[in-house]
Design a protein around this motif. Sequence first.
Motif, PDB file in Angstrom:
ATOM      1  N   ASP A  13       0.828  -1.205   0.000  1.00  0.00           N
ATOM      2  CA  ASP A  13       0.000   0.000   0.000  1.00  0.00           C
ATOM      3  C   ASP A  13       0.866   1.262   0.000  1.00  0.00           C
ATOM      4  O   ASP A  13       0.556   2.232  -0.683  1.00  0.00           O
ATOM      5  CB  ASP A  13      -0.927   0.008   1.216  1.00  0.00           C
ATOM      6  N   ARG A  14       1.963   1.245   0.734  1.00  0.00           N
ATOM      7  CA  ARG A  14       2.864   2.409   0.763  1.00  0.00           C
ATOM      8  C   ARG A  14       3.452   2.677  -0.620  1.00  0.00           C
ATOM      9  O   ARG A  14       3.485   3.817  -1.089  1.00  0.00           O
ATOM     10  CB  ARG A  14       3.985   2.178   1.774  1.00  0.00           C
ATOM     11  N   ARG A  15       3.933   1.635  -1.261  1.00  0.00           N
ATOM     12  CA  ARG A  15       4.592   1.817  -2.551  1.00  0.00           C
ATOM     13  C   ARG A  15       3.595   2.235  -3.634  1.00  0.00           C
ATOM     14  O   ARG A  15       3.914   3.075  -4.477  1.00  0.00           O
ATOM     15  CB  ARG A  15       5.325   0.530  -2.947  1.00  0.00           C
ATOM     16  N   ALA A  16       2.415   1.633  -3.625  1.00  0.00           N
ATOM     17  CA  ALA A  16       1.403   2.018  -4.606  1.00  0.00           C
ATOM     18  C   ALA A  16       0.964   3.467  -4.405  1.00  0.00           C
ATOM     19  O   ALA A  16       0.803   4.227  -5.364  1.00  0.00           O
ATOM     20  CB  ALA A  16       0.202   1.080  -4.512  1.00  0.00           C
ATOM     21  N   THR A  17       0.783   3.867  -3.152  1.00  0.00           N
ATOM     22  CA  THR A  17       0.387   5.245  -2.857  1.00  0.00           C
ATOM     23  C   THR A  17       1.474   6.227  -3.270  1.00  0.00           C
ATOM     24  O   THR A  17       1.199   7.267  -3.878  1.00  0.00           O
ATOM     25  CB  THR A  17       0.081   5.399  -1.356  1.00  0.00           C
ATOM     26  N   ALA A  18       2.712   5.898  -2.940  1.00  0.00           N
ATOM     27  CA  ALA A  18       3.824   6.781  -3.285  1.00  0.00           C
ATOM     28  C   ALA A  18       3.972   6.933  -4.794  1.00  0.00           C
ATOM     29  O   ALA A  18       4.405   7.983  -5.281  1.00  0.00           O
ATOM     30  CB  ALA A  18       5.121   6.242  -2.687  1.00  0.00           C
ATOM     31  N   ALA A  19       3.600   5.892  -5.547  1.00  0.00           N
ATOM     32  CA  ALA A  19       3.695   5.947  -7.007  1.00  0.00           C
ATOM     33  C   ALA A  19       2.489   6.625  -7.646  1.00  0.00           C
ATOM     34  O   ALA A  19       2.439   6.778  -8.869  1.00  0.00           O
ATOM     35  CB  ALA A  19       3.846   4.534  -7.569  1.00  0.00           C
ATOM     36  N   GLY A  20       1.506   7.024  -6.831  1.00  0.00           N
ATOM     37  CA  GLY A  20       0.338   7.701  -7.360  1.00  0.00           C
ATOM     38  C   GLY A  20      -0.693   6.778  -7.976  1.00  0.00           C
ATOM     39  O   GLY A  20      -1.560   7.216  -8.730  1.00  0.00           O
ATOM     40  N   LEU A  21      -0.609   5.470  -7.654  1.00  0.00           N
ATOM     41  CA  LEU A  21      -1.571   4.518  -8.188  1.00  0.00           C
ATOM     42  C   LEU A  21      -2.815   4.460  -7.318  1.00  0.00           C
ATOM     43  O   LEU A  21      -2.783   4.778  -6.128  1.00  0.00           O
ATOM     44  CB  LEU A  21      -0.940   3.123  -8.277  1.00  0.00           C
ATOM     45  N   SER A  22      -3.918   4.016  -7.912  1.00  0.00           N
ATOM     46  CA  SER A  22      -5.170   3.922  -7.157  1.00  0.00           C
ATOM     47  C   SER A  22      -5.357   2.560  -6.504  1.00  0.00           C
ATOM     48  O   SER A  22      -6.388   2.292  -5.890  1.00  0.00           O
ATOM     49  CB  SER A  22      -6.363   4.215  -8.074  1.00  0.00           C
ATOM     50  N   VAL A  23      -4.386   1.662  -6.642  1.00  0.00           N
ATOM     51  CA  VAL A  23      -4.462   0.343  -6.017  1.00  0.00           C
ATOM     52  C   VAL A  23      -4.281   0.485  -4.511  1.00  0.00           C
ATOM     53  O   VAL A  23      -3.344   1.137  -4.046  1.00  0.00           O
ATOM     54  CB  VAL A  23      -3.378  -0.595  -6.578  1.00  0.00           C
ATOM     55  N   ARG A  24      -5.172  -0.130  -3.761  1.00  0.00           N
ATOM     56  CA  ARG A  24      -5.092  -0.092  -2.293  1.00  0.00           C
ATOM     57  C   ARG A  24      -4.954  -1.522  -1.774  1.00  0.00           C
ATOM     58  O   ARG A  24      -5.491  -2.468  -2.352  1.00  0.00           O
ATOM     59  CB  ARG A  24      -6.345   0.552  -1.691  1.00  0.00           C
ATOM     60  N   ALA A  25      -4.237  -1.669  -0.661  1.00  0.00           N
ATOM     61  CA  ALA A  25      -3.998  -2.986  -0.076  1.00  0.00           C
ATOM     62  C   ALA A  25      -4.532  -3.041   1.347  1.00  0.00           C
ATOM     63  O   ALA A  25      -4.419  -2.064   2.107  1.00  0.00           O
ATOM     64  CB  ALA A  25      -2.503  -3.304  -0.091  1.00  0.00           C
ATOM     65  N   TYR A  26      -5.101  -4.190   1.705  1.00  0.00           N
ATOM     66  CA  TYR A  26      -5.681  -4.395   3.025  1.00  0.00           C
ATOM     67  C   TYR A  26      -5.290  -5.774   3.542  1.00  0.00           C
ATOM     68  O   TYR A  26      -5.167  -6.730   2.772  1.00  0.00           O
ATOM     69  CB  TYR A  26      -7.216  -4.330   2.970  1.00  0.00           C
ATOM     70  N   ALA A  27      -5.119  -5.872   4.853  1.00  0.00           N
ATOM     71  CA  ALA A  27      -4.921  -7.163   5.498  1.00  0.00           C
ATOM     72  C   ALA A  27      -6.155  -7.474   6.331  1.00  0.00           C
ATOM     73  O   ALA A  27      -6.852  -6.566   6.799  1.00  0.00           O
ATOM     74  CB  ALA A  27      -3.676  -7.142   6.389  1.00  0.00           C
ATOM     75  N   VAL A  28      -6.402  -8.764   6.512  1.00  0.00           N
ATOM     76  CA  VAL A  28      -7.638  -9.193   7.173  1.00  0.00           C
ATOM     77  C   VAL A  28      -7.337 -10.323   8.150  1.00  0.00           C
ATOM     78  O   VAL A  28      -6.518 -11.207   7.871  1.00  0.00           O
ATOM     79  CB  VAL A  28      -8.659  -9.682   6.121  1.00  0.00           C
ATOM     80  N   HIS A  29      -8.019 -10.281   9.301  1.00  0.00           N
ATOM     81  CA  HIS A  29      -8.035 -11.396  10.251  1.00  0.00           C
ATOM     82  C   HIS A  29      -9.478 -11.870  10.350  1.00  0.00           C
ATOM     83  O   HIS A  29     -10.352 -11.103  10.756  1.00  0.00           O
ATOM     84  CB  HIS A  29      -7.511 -10.930  11.611  1.00  0.00           C
ATOM     85  N   PRO A  30      -9.776 -13.126   9.958  1.00  0.00           N
ATOM     86  CA  PRO A  30     -11.167 -13.582   9.942  1.00  0.00           C
ATOM     87  C   PRO A  30     -11.713 -13.989  11.294  1.00  0.00           C
ATOM     88  O   PRO A  30     -12.900 -14.315  11.405  1.00  0.00           O
ATOM     89  CB  PRO A  30     -11.117 -14.782   8.988  1.00  0.00           C
ATOM     90  N   GLY A  31     -10.864 -13.976  12.329  1.00  0.00           N
ATOM     91  CA  GLY A  31     -11.318 -14.507  13.607  1.00  0.00           C
ATOM     92  C   GLY A  31     -11.122 -16.011  13.641  1.00  0.00           C
ATOM     93  O   GLY A  31     -10.453 -16.607  12.786  1.00  0.00           O
ATOM     94  N   PHE A  32     -11.707 -16.650  14.640  1.00  0.00           N
ATOM     95  CA  PHE A  32     -11.607 -18.100  14.768  1.00  0.00           C
ATOM     96  C   PHE A  32     -12.775 -18.712  14.016  1.00  0.00           C
ATOM     97  O   PHE A  32     -13.891 -18.821  14.525  1.00  0.00           O
ATOM     98  CB  PHE A  32     -11.640 -18.499  16.240  1.00  0.00           C
ATOM     99  N   ALA A  33     -12.518 -19.082  12.757  1.00  0.00           N
ATOM    100  CA  ALA A  33     -13.574 -19.606  11.902  1.00  0.00           C
ATOM    101  C   ALA A  33     -13.461 -21.118  11.778  1.00  0.00           C
ATOM    102  O   ALA A  33     -12.361 -21.679  11.766  1.00  0.00           O
ATOM    103  CB  ALA A  33     -13.501 -18.969  10.515  1.00  0.00           C
ATOM    104  N   ALA A  34     -14.601 -21.768  11.694  1.00  0.00           N
ATOM    105  CA  ALA A  34     -14.662 -23.225  11.614  1.00  0.00           C
ATOM    106  C   ALA A  34     -14.383 -23.679  10.189  1.00  0.00           C
ATOM    107  O   ALA A  34     -15.288 -23.897   9.396  1.00  0.00           O
ATOM    108  CB  ALA A  34     -16.030 -23.716  12.071  1.00  0.00           C
TER     109      ALA A  34
END
Length: 332
Positions: A207-228
């Motif tokens: 996300d840092r590199r894409a933002t610094a390059a002026g791109l519209s790509v965004r990055a996210y991380a996710v924790h789903p919790g304790f899923a069965a």
Amino acid sequence: MSPDSTDAAPFSTTYSIPDGWGLHKMPDLTGKLAVVTGANTGLGLCTARELARAGADVVLAVRSTARGTTAAADIRAVARDSRVDVRRLDLADLSSVREFTDRFLDEHPALDLLVNNAGIMATPYRTTADGFELQFGTNHLGHYALTGRLLPALTAATAARVVTVSSDLHSMGRLDFGDLQSKRKYGRLRAYGTSKLANLLFTAELDRRATAAGLSVRAYAVHPGFAATSLTITGQPALVQRLMSIPTTLVAVSPLTGSLPILCASTLPDLPGGVFVGPRGKSGMRGAPGVILPKENARDRAAAVRLWEVSQSLTDTHYDFSAAAVSDSPAK
């Protein structure tokens, strides 16, 4: 601005996801295209199904095309207006990643959403086709190469997103750059935690590199919790599987509930890039999606930069943000 010069703090928690976010809050995704890895079961299947129900076309990137075909039929039954394709992808084999991305780029000029969901957990020590420790190679390096090779399609879309599934067990991870492949010392859970720590560091740096390059790509991380899901017991000894089945039955949330943070990060309008989305509950196992703060080891900028450089070298995958293209270095 150089990608390495931004001082943005990783994983800001200043943004609050609205209370009560759920499937009913998902926007219309008609005309959008998504790739979901590991989409034949568990969280990946639920994520792909709900994206398709919201109108998106979905590519199921799966190791077993037979299981993927079954999953696609399940999705088509509830999302008749969406196109659902099955493509083989083995993240533990970089040649498979190249084959998948080459075919995808030939077929699709743009990609709106990449969900890096597939993963393995706490396996005995084994290596990938390219000689990497299996969990680190599959959960992190495979997705690093996949994302990089799909970068031209991501940048061709409007406001594309890359959502990578991590875990609160990243707290157990430790990046030993002198032994990333755990050849000197291996522990199943620590290796898993290290791969999930790598997912978070990769997200922050992407996300840092894409933002610094002026791109519209965004990055996210996710924790789903304790899923069965089968992730927690697959590959475990029979006794461990029996013991794990108890908390899984009593405490774990359903795969659909576990997929809510993934779907939120994938679709919530105006969600700032570079955030970590997971259950709001105090235990971190359940609760409505919220922006959460990962452990300190996931907020180490120097480690993120070094991991990026090492991953680039190990996978021969180079992200060229300025040209919105990616190339392979010469074979060694």
